[in-house]
Design a protein around this motif. Structure first.
Motif, short mmCIF file in Angstrom:
data_model
loop_
_atom_site.label_atom_id
_atom_site.label_comp_id
_atom_site.label_asym_id
_atom_site.label_seq_id
_atom_site.Cartn_x
_atom_site.Cartn_y
_atom_site.Cartn_z
N HIS A 8 5.43 -3.18 -2.55
CA HIS A 8 6.01 -2.89 -1.31
C HIS A 8 6.47 -1.60 -1.01
O HIS A 8 7.56 -1.05 -1.80
N SER A 9 5.81 -0.67 -0.08
CA SER A 9 5.98 0.57 -0.08
C SER A 9 6.18 1.03 1.33
O SER A 9 5.60 0.42 2.43
N CYS A 10 6.58 2.36 1.67
CA CYS A 10 6.79 2.74 3.01
C CYS A 10 5.46 3.65 3.18
O CYS A 10 5.30 4.05 4.06
N GLY A 11 4.60 3.51 2.21
CA GLY A 11 3.18 4.35 2.55
C GLY A 11 3.20 5.80 2.73
O GLY A 11 2.12 6.28 2.97
N TYR A 12 4.48 6.32 2.19
CA TYR A 12 4.35 7.86 2.35
C TYR A 12 4.01 8.32 0.82
O TYR A 12 4.68 8.77 0.12
N ILE A 13 2.75 8.44 0.68
CA ILE A 13 1.84 8.85 -0.68
C ILE A 13 0.84 9.41 -0.14
O ILE A 13 0.31 9.24 0.83
N ASN A 14 0.46 10.61 -0.93
CA ASN A 14 -0.67 11.23 -0.45
C ASN A 14 -2.10 10.41 -1.10
O ASN A 14 -2.12 9.44 -1.91
N GLU A 15 -3.08 11.11 -0.71
CA GLU A 15 -4.38 10.05 -0.66
C GLU A 15 -4.76 9.74 -2.32
O GLU A 15 -5.21 8.84 -2.50
N ALA B 260 -0.55 -5.12 -0.98
CA ALA B 260 0.52 -3.97 -0.72
C ALA B 260 1.01 -4.53 0.55
O ALA B 260 0.32 -4.97 1.41
N ASN B 261 2.32 -4.34 0.73
CA ASN B 261 2.94 -4.67 1.92
C ASN B 261 3.52 -3.26 2.21
O ASN B 261 4.45 -2.61 1.77
N ILE B 262 3.21 -2.65 3.38
CA ILE B 262 3.63 -1.41 3.77
C ILE B 262 4.45 -1.53 4.96
O ILE B 262 3.90 -2.30 6.09
N ASP B 263 5.65 -0.72 4.71
CA ASP B 263 6.44 -0.76 6.14
C ASP B 263 5.90 0.19 7.13
O ASP B 263 5.71 1.51 6.68
N LEU B 264 5.65 -0.41 8.20
CA LEU B 264 5.35 0.47 9.47
C LEU B 264 6.53 0.36 10.44
O LEU B 264 6.81 -0.37 11.10
N LYS B 265 7.33 1.41 10.00
CA LYS B 265 8.70 1.50 10.45
C LYS B 265 8.85 1.58 11.99
O LYS B 265 9.78 1.22 12.66
N VAL C 232 1.72 7.75 6.77
CA VAL C 232 1.56 6.20 6.86
C VAL C 232 0.47 5.48 7.18
O VAL C 232 -0.17 4.60 6.60
N LEU C 233 0.11 6.15 8.49
CA LEU C 233 -1.13 5.33 9.12
C LEU C 233 -2.48 5.74 8.26
O LEU C 233 -3.36 4.67 7.79
N ASP C 234 -2.52 6.71 7.87
CA ASP C 234 -3.51 7.30 6.64
C ASP C 234 -3.44 6.34 5.42
O ASP C 234 -4.54 5.65 5.15
N SER C 235 -2.35 6.04 5.00
CA SER C 235 -2.46 5.21 3.73
C SER C 235 -2.89 3.72 4.03
O SER C 235 -3.47 3.09 3.27
N LEU C 236 -2.35 3.42 5.47
CA LEU C 236 -2.86 1.92 5.49
C LEU C 236 -4.42 1.72 5.52
O LEU C 236 -4.91 0.73 5.07
N VAL C 237 -5.03 2.78 6.20
CA VAL C 237 -6.51 2.79 6.39
C VAL C 237 -7.34 2.93 4.94
O VAL C 237 -7.95 2.24 4.62
N MET D 123 1.21 -0.32 18.69
CA MET D 123 1.25 -0.38 17.29
C MET D 123 0.31 -1.46 16.95
O MET D 123 -0.55 -1.50 15.96
N CYS D 124 0.40 -2.66 17.68
CA CYS D 124 -0.39 -3.63 17.40
C CYS D 124 -2.05 -3.51 17.71
O CYS D 124 -2.68 -4.09 16.70
N ARG D 125 -2.23 -2.80 18.78
CA ARG D 125 -3.65 -2.44 19.12
C ARG D 125 -4.04 -1.57 18.14
O ARG D 125 -5.41 -1.68 17.72
N TRP D 126 -3.23 -0.55 17.66
CA TRP D 126 -3.53 0.22 16.57
C TRP D 126 -4.04 -0.59 15.18
O TRP D 126 -5.30 -0.47 14.27
#
Lengths: 324, 43
Positions: A145-152, A165-170, A188-193, A222-225
């Motif tokens: 469970h991460s905030c997704g703030y990580i490099n590629e 992974a559960n990512i916090d999209l805050k 964070v959006l990049d990490s999700l993708v 956000m939901c549409r994205w």
């Protein structure tokens, strides 16, 4: 010449002179090399229901051996684990738990998975990576469970051994990330993708905070994205905020706000939208076809599971997730 | 309380304090350094 190093783990990109400490508090430059200070030294160790992470489409009803060290790459004003996330490793009591011991404990407690959680697992990346690698060999699954703030590069490297992974999209604005979390939304959006591309089972949590990120228009955006970039099958958890840390001036999220956010998600095409941190019928999983209750939950307890071989017991519709 | 009982009580108290300090110290991490995986030297 001064021995200066740059950490390449997260978008903070800390540049450190000798003896200096990274923003996440867990890395230091010692004589021109970057070191982790938390390897094998978790400050939180628990056996949790996987539903607590929350994962609702990943081995429901099982337990996760859950670990965390001190530190975080962000500094969210609403952090629910701020006592450890905003601490230095030396200011917390720790366990001596190298990767092999994590695996043996997970097996001893009959946990189906290991969860890297509570604080931000990116800060204990090396520990997580080695543990995940060893767990894979023992057929224990790995979740974070991460905030997704990580490099590629580190994220793709870890993905080889990650199962979910559960990512916090805050929130869905750069302003929120900048003013409330001390970070940025784009990474964070990049990490999700990236996680989606890597085939990791993905769920998203959005903590809805009154006045700060509860704008209906932004939630819709956000939901549409999510639907557009990640697909309709990524479960989305709208979580109830309670006053914590530096946001004790705000009230808990009204139930109506959470219900409205969930409706917005469903209308936008998200097939599995949940409400969390509160007892509610939207904790259940419903079949998107026949609408019957597939997984009945009360809090972290699974009271009934009608997903059979990944399909709805009643109408045979395939339900996305990891079920075995 | 007799002098003997008093000394016993004080002794037990000191022992308890020492043991509790030892437990606390055991929980605090020593500094363990493990080389990080993702970093670079800045020239």
């Amino acid at each position: 010449m001064e021995k200066i190093v740059q950490c390449e783990l997260c978008p903070n990109g800390c540049i450190l002179g000798p003896g200096q400490r990274s923003r996440c508090r867990t890395r230091t430059n010692s004589d021109g090399k970057l070191y982790s200070l938390v390897y094998g030294r978790p400050c939180a160790v628990h056996v949790d229901p996987i539903e607590k992470k929350p994962f609702f489409h990943f081995l429901p009803g099982t337990t996760a051996f859950s670990i965390a060290t001190a530190g975080c790459v962000l500094a969210c004003k609403f952090c629910q684990n701020w006592q450890i996330s905003q601490s230095k490793p030396e200011d917390t009591d720790t366990y001596d738990l190298p990767p092999a011991k994590v695996i043996s404990n997970a097996l001893a407690y009959r946990c189906a998975s290991i969860a890297y959680t509570y604080t931000e697992p990116t800060v204990f990346y090396e520990y997580m990576y080695d543990t995940a690698l060893a767990a894979r060999k023992e057929r224990v699954k790995n979740t974070m469970h991460s905030c997704g703030y990580i490099n590629e590069r580190p994220l793709r490297t870890l993905s080889k051994y990650l199962d979910a992974a559960n990512i916090d999209l805050k929130a869905f604005t750069e302003d929120f990330y900048s003013n409330v979390c001390g970070g940025r939304l784009k990474p964070v959006l990049d990490s999700l993708v990236i996680l989606k591309e890597e085939g990791i089972w993905l769920e998203i949590t959005n903590l809805v905070i009154p006045t700060l990120n509860d704008d209906a228009k932004k939630i819709r955006e956000m939901c549409r994205w999510i639907v557009d970039k990640l697909g309709r099958d990524v479960p989305l958890h709208f979580s109830r905020f309670f006053p914590h840390y530096r946001l004790t001036n705000l009230p808990p999220t009204p139930i109506e706000t959470l219900e409205s956010a969930r409706k917005t998600a469903l209308d936008a095409g998200v097939r599995f939208a949940y409400i969390g941190n509160i007892r509610h019928e939207a904790e259940n999983t419903y079949c998107p076809n026949c609408k019957k209750v597939l997984i009945e939950r009360t809090g972290y307890v699974v009271k009934g599971n009608h997903v059979v071989n990944g399909k709805c017991r009643y109408c045979n519709t395939a339900i996305p997730g990891v079920w075995n | 309380m007799s002098r003997r009982d008093f000394l016993k009580t004080v002794g037990a108290g000191i022992l308890a304090l020492l043991l509790s300090a030892a437990v606390d110290a055991g929980g605090k991490p020593e500094q363990h350094l493990t080389e990080a995986m993702f970093w670079r030297r800045v020239e």
